[in-house]
Write an enzyme that holds these catalytic residues in place. Structure first.
Site, PDB file in Angstrom:
ATOM      1  N   ASP A 178       0.861  -1.186   0.000  1.00  0.00           N
ATOM      2  CA  ASP A 178       0.000   0.000   0.000  1.00  0.00           C
ATOM      3  C   ASP A 178       0.895   1.232   0.000  1.00  0.00           C
ATOM      4  O   ASP A 178       2.004   1.196   0.538  1.00  0.00           O
ATOM      5  CB  ASP A 178      -0.861   0.038   1.271  1.00  0.00           C
TER       6      ASP A 178
ATOM      7  N   ARG B  44      -1.227  -0.524  -8.542  1.00  0.00           N
ATOM      8  CA  ARG B  44      -2.610  -0.148  -8.208  1.00  0.00           C
ATOM      9  C   ARG B  44      -2.638   1.364  -8.364  1.00  0.00           C
ATOM     10  O   ARG B  44      -1.777   2.064  -7.845  1.00  0.00           O
ATOM     11  CB  ARG B  44      -2.942  -0.519  -6.767  1.00  0.00           C
TER      12      ARG B  44
HETATM   13  P1  FDA Z   1     -14.522   9.183  -4.213  1.00  0.00           P
HETATM   14  O1  FDA Z   1     -13.959   9.385  -2.850  1.00  0.00           O
HETATM   15  O2  FDA Z   1     -14.934  10.366  -4.989  1.00  0.00           O
HETATM   16  O3  FDA Z   1     -15.721   8.184  -4.064  1.00  0.00           O
HETATM   17  C1  FDA Z   1     -16.578   7.894  -5.151  1.00  0.00           C
HETATM   18  C2  FDA Z   1     -17.914   7.406  -4.614  1.00  0.00           C
HETATM   19  O4  FDA Z   1     -17.736   6.205  -3.862  1.00  0.00           O
HETATM   20  C3  FDA Z   1     -18.589   8.358  -3.618  1.00  0.00           C
HETATM   21  O5  FDA Z   1     -19.304   9.347  -4.276  1.00  0.00           O
HETATM   22  C4  FDA Z   1     -19.474   7.409  -2.836  1.00  0.00           C
HETATM   23  O6  FDA Z   1     -20.616   7.082  -3.562  1.00  0.00           O
HETATM   24  C5  FDA Z   1     -18.603   6.185  -2.734  1.00  0.00           C
HETATM   25  N1  FDA Z   1     -17.819   6.177  -1.514  1.00  0.00           N
HETATM   26  C6  FDA Z   1     -16.550   6.595  -1.375  1.00  0.00           C
HETATM   27  N2  FDA Z   1     -16.134   6.375  -0.113  1.00  0.00           N
HETATM   28  C7  FDA Z   1     -17.171   5.821   0.539  1.00  0.00           C
HETATM   29  C8  FDA Z   1     -17.355   5.327   1.865  1.00  0.00           C
HETATM   30  N3  FDA Z   1     -16.392   5.395   2.763  1.00  0.00           N
HETATM   31  N4  FDA Z   1     -18.545   4.763   2.193  1.00  0.00           N
HETATM   32  C9  FDA Z   1     -19.530   4.664   1.281  1.00  0.00           C
HETATM   33  N5  FDA Z   1     -19.417   5.129   0.020  1.00  0.00           N
HETATM   34  C10 FDA Z   1     -18.253   5.677  -0.347  1.00  0.00           C
HETATM   35  N6  FDA Z   1      -5.129   5.288  -1.030  1.00  0.00           N
HETATM   36  C11 FDA Z   1      -3.816   5.477  -0.758  1.00  0.00           C
HETATM   37  O7  FDA Z   1      -3.374   6.602  -0.537  1.00  0.00           O
HETATM   38  N7  FDA Z   1      -2.975   4.402  -0.728  1.00  0.00           N
HETATM   39  C12 FDA Z   1      -3.389   3.138  -0.985  1.00  0.00           C
HETATM   40  O8  FDA Z   1      -2.601   2.214  -0.948  1.00  0.00           O
HETATM   41  C13 FDA Z   1      -4.762   2.940  -1.277  1.00  0.00           C
HETATM   42  N8  FDA Z   1      -5.270   1.710  -1.548  1.00  0.00           N
HETATM   43  C14 FDA Z   1      -6.560   1.564  -1.999  1.00  0.00           C
HETATM   44  C15 FDA Z   1      -7.037   0.324  -2.408  1.00  0.00           C
HETATM   45  C16 FDA Z   1      -8.303   0.206  -2.950  1.00  0.00           C
HETATM   46  C17 FDA Z   1      -8.769  -1.127  -3.431  1.00  0.00           C
HETATM   47  C18 FDA Z   1      -9.133   1.347  -3.068  1.00  0.00           C
HETATM   48  C19 FDA Z   1     -10.481   1.258  -3.691  1.00  0.00           C
HETATM   49  C20 FDA Z   1      -8.693   2.560  -2.614  1.00  0.00           C
HETATM   50  C21 FDA Z   1      -7.415   2.689  -2.068  1.00  0.00           C
HETATM   51  N9  FDA Z   1      -6.956   3.904  -1.591  1.00  0.00           N
HETATM   52  C22 FDA Z   1      -5.622   4.063  -1.284  1.00  0.00           C
HETATM   53  C23 FDA Z   1      -7.911   5.009  -1.327  1.00  0.00           C
HETATM   54  C24 FDA Z   1      -8.072   5.922  -2.511  1.00  0.00           C
HETATM   55  O9  FDA Z   1      -6.886   6.640  -2.717  1.00  0.00           O
HETATM   56  C25 FDA Z   1      -9.223   6.914  -2.295  1.00  0.00           C
HETATM   57  O10 FDA Z   1      -8.979   7.683  -1.177  1.00  0.00           O
HETATM   58  C26 FDA Z   1     -10.582   6.260  -2.118  1.00  0.00           C
HETATM   59  O11 FDA Z   1     -10.733   5.141  -2.927  1.00  0.00           O
HETATM   60  C27 FDA Z   1     -11.682   7.245  -2.471  1.00  0.00           C
HETATM   61  O12 FDA Z   1     -11.539   7.649  -3.812  1.00  0.00           O
HETATM   62  P2  FDA Z   1     -12.529   7.186  -4.997  1.00  0.00           P
HETATM   63  O13 FDA Z   1     -11.725   7.115  -6.239  1.00  0.00           O
HETATM   64  O14 FDA Z   1     -13.221   5.943  -4.615  1.00  0.00           O
HETATM   65  O15 FDA Z   1     -13.498   8.414  -5.188  1.00  0.00           O
END
Ligand code: FDA
Length: 324
Positions: A125, A179
């Site tokens: 990560d 990732r």
């Molecule tokens: P965004 O935050 O805009 O979310 C999109 C939509 O998803 C929201 O509008 C909502 O509908 C839904 N949603 C998001 N969060 C939610 C919640 N908590 N509960 C319910 N619904 C929710 N970061 C990092 O810095 N280092 C890492 O190693 C990783 N590893 C990682 C692995 C995986 C598999 C994922 C999916 C994410 C990570 N992340 C991470 C976190 C990533 O950087 C990011 O902060 C989150 O995924 C949120 O970004 P989104 O792209 O999902 O968009």
């Protein structure tokens, strides 16, 4: 997030622990490995594979690392014994990267070696900017020692990410395995994009760049803009479910991997999108955290949730809807 959501986030620390536990249980698989295995068995039915995270972050003494070394060893045993389609996600600072990098690297290497013998991949990560370069360097050194079953995470929000994709490709070639996500750490604006739409478009650019370098790409987002963009980017490159990876720069498909890409989502977040992608035949991986440190992780996920007030209400009054 609306006014009510922000108010709920402010009072979260005042909520009784059991209540936070009840609402946040959708985001973690329980306190122990057997609960994690149970959750994976259930989600296998939705076509998911997994990456397992033992909850916990930066340690302050090297003694604390022993727990992570031993617990991840048990996770590997469980993956081997059960045959579940899973790999590992681990945080280098939980192994002591910022205290004693040599010991931390030695411990991680032991796990990666054991995983390699069983065709299991290990993802480091990515944490905050203090460890971006050390984490990338650690991955490169493992490859140099013949361990190609390891990769890390690149964060779209960081200005350096496009450059990192290029440099890693030069070093690892088709063995590069990223990732790509937005990045969860709020980094300063001299090194990172800070506006929502800038972060989204930088993440989309990073996904495109990684695909064009021939790297394996784990698309880690619940953002429909990013998922849609990725589906188009894949189609434009002739990639998709059941199609052998056509990219000239890509290597052969590896065990436990999709045809050059996969979608990754956190346990308990946007399961609807993940199930839809799985139905279309895309490889979908659930990031599955478990462990006794569920409180801190659960609060962080609730804070991030734009519909936090609604989710809390729903979980308390309609508990059956609080789905993982
Ligand atoms: P965004 O935050 O805009 O979310 C999109 C939509 O998803 C929201 O509008 C909502 O509908 C839904 N949603 C998001 N969060 C939610 C919640 N908590 N509960 C319910 N619904 C929710 N970061 C990092 O810095 N280092 C890492 O190693 C990783 N590893 C990682 C692995 C995986 C598999 C994922 C999916 C994410 C990570 N992340 C991470 C976190 C990533 O950087 C990011 O902060 C989150 O995924 C949120 O970004 P989104 O792209 O999902 O968009």
């Amino acid at each position: 997030m609306g006014l009510l959501g922000r108010a709920v986030v402010t009072v979260l620390p005042l909520m009784p622990r059991f209540m936070v536990g009840w609402v946040s249980r959708r985001y973690h698989a329980g306190e122990d490995l057997s609960s994690a295995v149970k959750t994976m068995r259930r989600l296998e039915g939705e076509g998911a594979c997994f990456t397992i995270d033992v909850l916990g972050e930066e340690i302050t003494t090297m003694e604390e690392a022993t727990f992570f070394v031993e617990e991840y060893g048990r996770v590997l045993e469980a993956i081997i014994d059960t045959g579940i389609d899973a790999n590992l996600s681990l945080k280098p600072t939980a192994f002591g990267l910022l205290i004693d990098p040599t010991i931390a690297e030695g411990s991680i290497e032991k796990l990666v070696r054991k995983a390699a013998g069983n065709d299991i991949f290990v993802r480091l990560d990515m944490e905050d900017h203090r460890v971006t370069q050390p984490t990338i360097d650690l991955v490169a050194r493992m490859h140099d020692r013949g361990l190609s079953n390891i990769g890390t995470v690149l964060q779209g929000r960081l200005h350096r990410t496009l450059g990192d994709i290029e440099k890693i490709s030069e070093i690892l070639g088709s063995a590069a395995d990223h990732r790509i996500c937005k990045g969860i750490y709020l980094e300063p604006e001299n090194i990172a994009f800070t506006g929502r739409s800038d972060i989204t478009s930088a993440t989309n650019q990073a996904i495109d760049a990684a695909l064009d370098c021939g790297a394996y790409v784990g698309i880690a987002s619940h953002d429909t803009n990013i998922v849609k963009h990725s589906l188009t980017a894949l189609e434009d490159r002739g990639m998709g479910p059941g199609i052998p990876d056509p990219r000239e720069l890509a290597g052969p498909q590896r065990p436990g991997k999709g045809p050059g890409y996969e979608f990754q989502m956190l346990l308990g977040v946007r399961g609807d999108i993940r199930r839809r992608l799985a139905k279309q035949g895309h490889r979908t991986r659930v990031y599955l955290p478990y462990g006794s440190k569920w409180y801190e992780y659960g609060v962080r996920r609730l804070r991030e949730n734009p519909d936090v007030a609604w989710h809390i209400t729903k979980a308390l009054f309609f508990p059956w809807s609080n789905r993982r």
